[in-house]
Design an enzyme around this catalytic site. Sequence first.
Site, PDB file in Angstrom:
ATOM      1  N   ASN A 197      -8.765  86.263  78.449  1.00  0.00           N
ATOM      2  CA  ASN A 197      -8.611  84.810  78.441  1.00  0.00           C
ATOM      3  C   ASN A 197      -8.687  84.384  79.893  1.00  0.00           C
ATOM      4  O   ASN A 197      -7.948  84.884  80.719  1.00  0.00           O
ATOM      5  CB  ASN A 197      -7.235  84.498  77.831  1.00  0.00           C
ATOM      6  CG  ASN A 197      -6.876  83.044  77.926  1.00  0.00           C
ATOM      7  OD1 ASN A 197      -7.357  82.325  78.790  1.00  0.00           O
ATOM      8  ND2 ASN A 197      -6.021  82.602  77.052  1.00  0.00           N
ATOM      9  N   HIS A 418       5.256  62.642  78.127  1.00  0.00           N
ATOM     10  CA  HIS A 418       4.965  62.895  79.538  1.00  0.00           C
ATOM     11  C   HIS A 418       4.132  64.161  79.649  1.00  0.00           C
ATOM     12  O   HIS A 418       4.682  65.259  79.668  1.00  0.00           O
ATOM     13  CB  HIS A 418       6.254  63.117  80.340  1.00  0.00           C
ATOM     14  CG  HIS A 418       7.099  61.899  80.499  1.00  0.00           C
ATOM     15  ND1 HIS A 418       8.419  61.966  80.897  1.00  0.00           N
ATOM     16  CD2 HIS A 418       6.816  60.577  80.320  1.00  0.00           C
ATOM     17  CE1 HIS A 418       8.921  60.731  80.975  1.00  0.00           C
ATOM     18  NE2 HIS A 418       7.971  59.871  80.613  1.00  0.00           N
ATOM     19  N   GLU A 512      -0.873  73.428  66.626  1.00  0.00           N
ATOM     20  CA  GLU A 512      -2.077  72.868  67.250  1.00  0.00           C
ATOM     21  C   GLU A 512      -3.244  73.857  67.212  1.00  0.00           C
ATOM     22  O   GLU A 512      -4.400  73.453  67.075  1.00  0.00           O
ATOM     23  CB  GLU A 512      -1.806  72.412  68.680  1.00  0.00           C
ATOM     24  CG  GLU A 512      -1.406  73.534  69.629  1.00  0.00           C
ATOM     25  CD  GLU A 512      -1.066  73.020  71.039  1.00  0.00           C
ATOM     26  OE1 GLU A 512      -0.925  71.809  71.228  1.00  0.00           O
ATOM     27  OE2 GLU A 512      -0.929  73.862  71.938  1.00  0.00           O
TER      28      GLU A 512
HETATM   29  C1  NOJ Z   1      -0.403  70.590  74.736  1.00  0.00           C
HETATM   30  C2  NOJ Z   1       0.666  70.267  73.780  1.00  0.00           C
HETATM   31  O1  NOJ Z   1       1.149  71.423  73.136  1.00  0.00           O
HETATM   32  C3  NOJ Z   1       0.122  69.266  72.786  1.00  0.00           C
HETATM   33  O2  NOJ Z   1       1.067  69.014  71.790  1.00  0.00           O
HETATM   34  C4  NOJ Z   1      -0.262  68.020  73.527  1.00  0.00           C
HETATM   35  O3  NOJ Z   1      -0.830  67.120  72.633  1.00  0.00           O
HETATM   36  C5  NOJ Z   1      -1.283  68.330  74.601  1.00  0.00           C
HETATM   37  N1  NOJ Z   1      -0.804  69.376  75.431  1.00  0.00           N
HETATM   38  C6  NOJ Z   1      -1.570  67.125  75.475  1.00  0.00           C
HETATM   39  O4  NOJ Z   1      -0.433  66.783  76.202  1.00  0.00           O
HETATM   40 CA    CA Z   2       0.727  73.801  73.807  1.00  0.00          CA
END
Ligand code: NOJ
Ligand code: CA
Length: 706
Positions: A197, A418, A512
């Site tokens: 990675n 943030h 995610e």
């Molecule tokens: C990574 C975070 O895990 C995700 O939840 C977020 O939307 C993005 N960064 C942008 O801040």
């Molecule tokens: Ca993340």
Amino acid sequence: MKYNQFKAMVITIASLPLGFSITYGAEQTSPNGKIRVHADVINGVPTYSIDFKGQEIIKPSTLGFELADGPDMMNGFKLMDVKTSSFDETWQPVWGENSNIRNHYNELHLCMDQPEHYRKMDLRFRIYNDGVGFRYEFPNNGVMTYFIIKEEKTQFAMTGDHKAWWIAGDYDTQEYDYTESRLSEIRDLMASSIYPNASQEQFSPTGVQTSLQLKTDDGVYLNLHEAALVDYSCMHLNLDDTSMVFTSWLTPDAQGNKGHHQTPCKSPWRTIMITDNACDILASNLILNLNEPCKYEDTSWIKPIKYVGVWWEMIGGGKPWDYTSDLPSVRLDSPDYSNAKPHGNHPANNENVKKYIDFAAEHGFDQVLVEGWNVGWEDWFGHSKDFVFDFVTPYPDFDIEMLNDYAHSKGVRLMMHHETSGSVRNYERHMAKAYDLMDKYGYNAVKSGYVGNMIPRGEHHYGQWLVNHYLYAVTEAAKHHIMVNAHEAVRPTGLCRTYPNLVGNESARGTEYEAFAGNKPSHTTVLPFTRLQGGPMDYTPGIFEMDMSKVDPNNNGHVNSTLARQLALYVTMYSPIQMAADVPEVYNKYMDAFQFIKDVPVDWDESKYLAAEPGKYIVAARREKGGKDWYVGCTSGEDGYEASLSLDFLEPGKNYMATIYEDAKDAHYLTNPQAYSISTKKVNSKTKLNMKAAPGGGYAISIKQL
Ligand code: NOJ
Ligand code: CA
């Protein structure tokens, strides 16, 4: 035999390899006598070993430090004193899996001198019924005041080639899928295609992260982690795969040093959970107990949160966080967007946010997260990263006052976001103003994030400097009565006991990834054994549309879970902050299943782990805070899980109505993930249900007292 008494007699261990034996000067057992720690200074070297039920489970392991600014603290020690004590108290967390937590241990405290260098170092062991914590303490004796750690050399010597659930060592990310393998296989697997990675700084061909879950061939579950990581670098483990000895490997700073310290000071606790029942690992409070009690007098402002958010449409749906891709000519101090052309596809706009607020209000959610509300996203990957975000300037289509007023009028709050983009100096510069803005508009929770390489350059996400920053952000937030959910921060170590406004972290591979790379179907059967040991995770479950091309035609991703299992995660993945991560349009199609997400609490009086095996399945039952209703969740791996579920945890003699949300007969995480069935049944404490989770599936049950 009194187990909690220090044995002055010398104990001889005869079962060591090569026929030699070690004599230990001190020992102490767990309150139930099953775990026994031996410790001593042997030939000048601090050494410990651990037995479980009379069998060696941690072989003789040495302890010490290499220093960057003076002679090492590896040998030349003398044992000066040994003290023992016992402790037993029950405390109440502000939020949690249980309303009462027993902290019961026997302690062994070794005081050592390193006479040649006029130094002192203590070792404090706390032995619980489910494991051991130990730490180094450095008293101020007037000689050793400042010191710089080159490396901590704490050994954890394994008794064999155990099975392990591991992710590769890395100073900047924990967002990996877990691999299950023998210790001896780690080297080859890590070298293969699993881990390369670009952003990864892999420090060793056999280095892994904690919390590390292990299982011996005799069925003993071991878990290695740390507790109370404060003003210190995060610990990784480096495996010698010929001897099967792990040695601590701290995260370096930009100069390559591993910690700057001033006496009196102490290391975090090094933790070893030991049990022959996998459920005990999940139920363990060892890490929380090793942390200090809550430091805040008033905690009435800290409240568990169930939320929805303007989020999945960006993460999975391909929509942008920014309002314009044109860079405004005037930067953040007085942003001039009049000439910047909006691309017209910005989800954090007034109309869309109001839609989420309406949805939250209608279905009883506490908060609405809005990402992409503030200027800076258009230049996130730009050259001037030091100044990207100011955390106070909304985009022109996000009316911060109107939207907060609208939310409050409906009993909902907005959740602040943030994203620091790793520019931590910049965040600290703006933090006071950012928290003031939240106070002004009535926000009480912030999701923060640390994506990307760190500024100051060369610092790592898990180094001492950043560890201090994450806690600073939490304690500063507390002054404003703000709760923090920090993504990409260091993985937690139980600090939420001391600072309960730290309601969540990501610090692992969350939902995610289902939107872009997918998670292994077994992922959620491993996380509670590993990442969740240190504290709650904002895993963001609740995805009902598994085919990502339906969300965004350009996304060929697939969520590797059945819909019923998405419900179960609200029970199996304990957190006081839980998101329903999918979009309202999708939930509106499955309102019958969505009912479980609406009902499930985020705070509990009692939790029970009914069945568990890492990589295979977890079944948990929890009773709601201040109520009589129970909720059950089951998540399973690739093989699914079929077993009888006894409801003997229910109050005897009472009747309940169970609503069962389960995989349909032909459900499968890949081929038929949305096939579920919902049924109701009158149950009591004698009921046994035959339950079956599909591959990558699960079930969720709400059980309401009649
Ligand atoms: C990574 C975070 O895990 C995700 O939840 C977020 O939307 C993005 N960064 C942008 O801040
Ligand atoms: Ca993340």
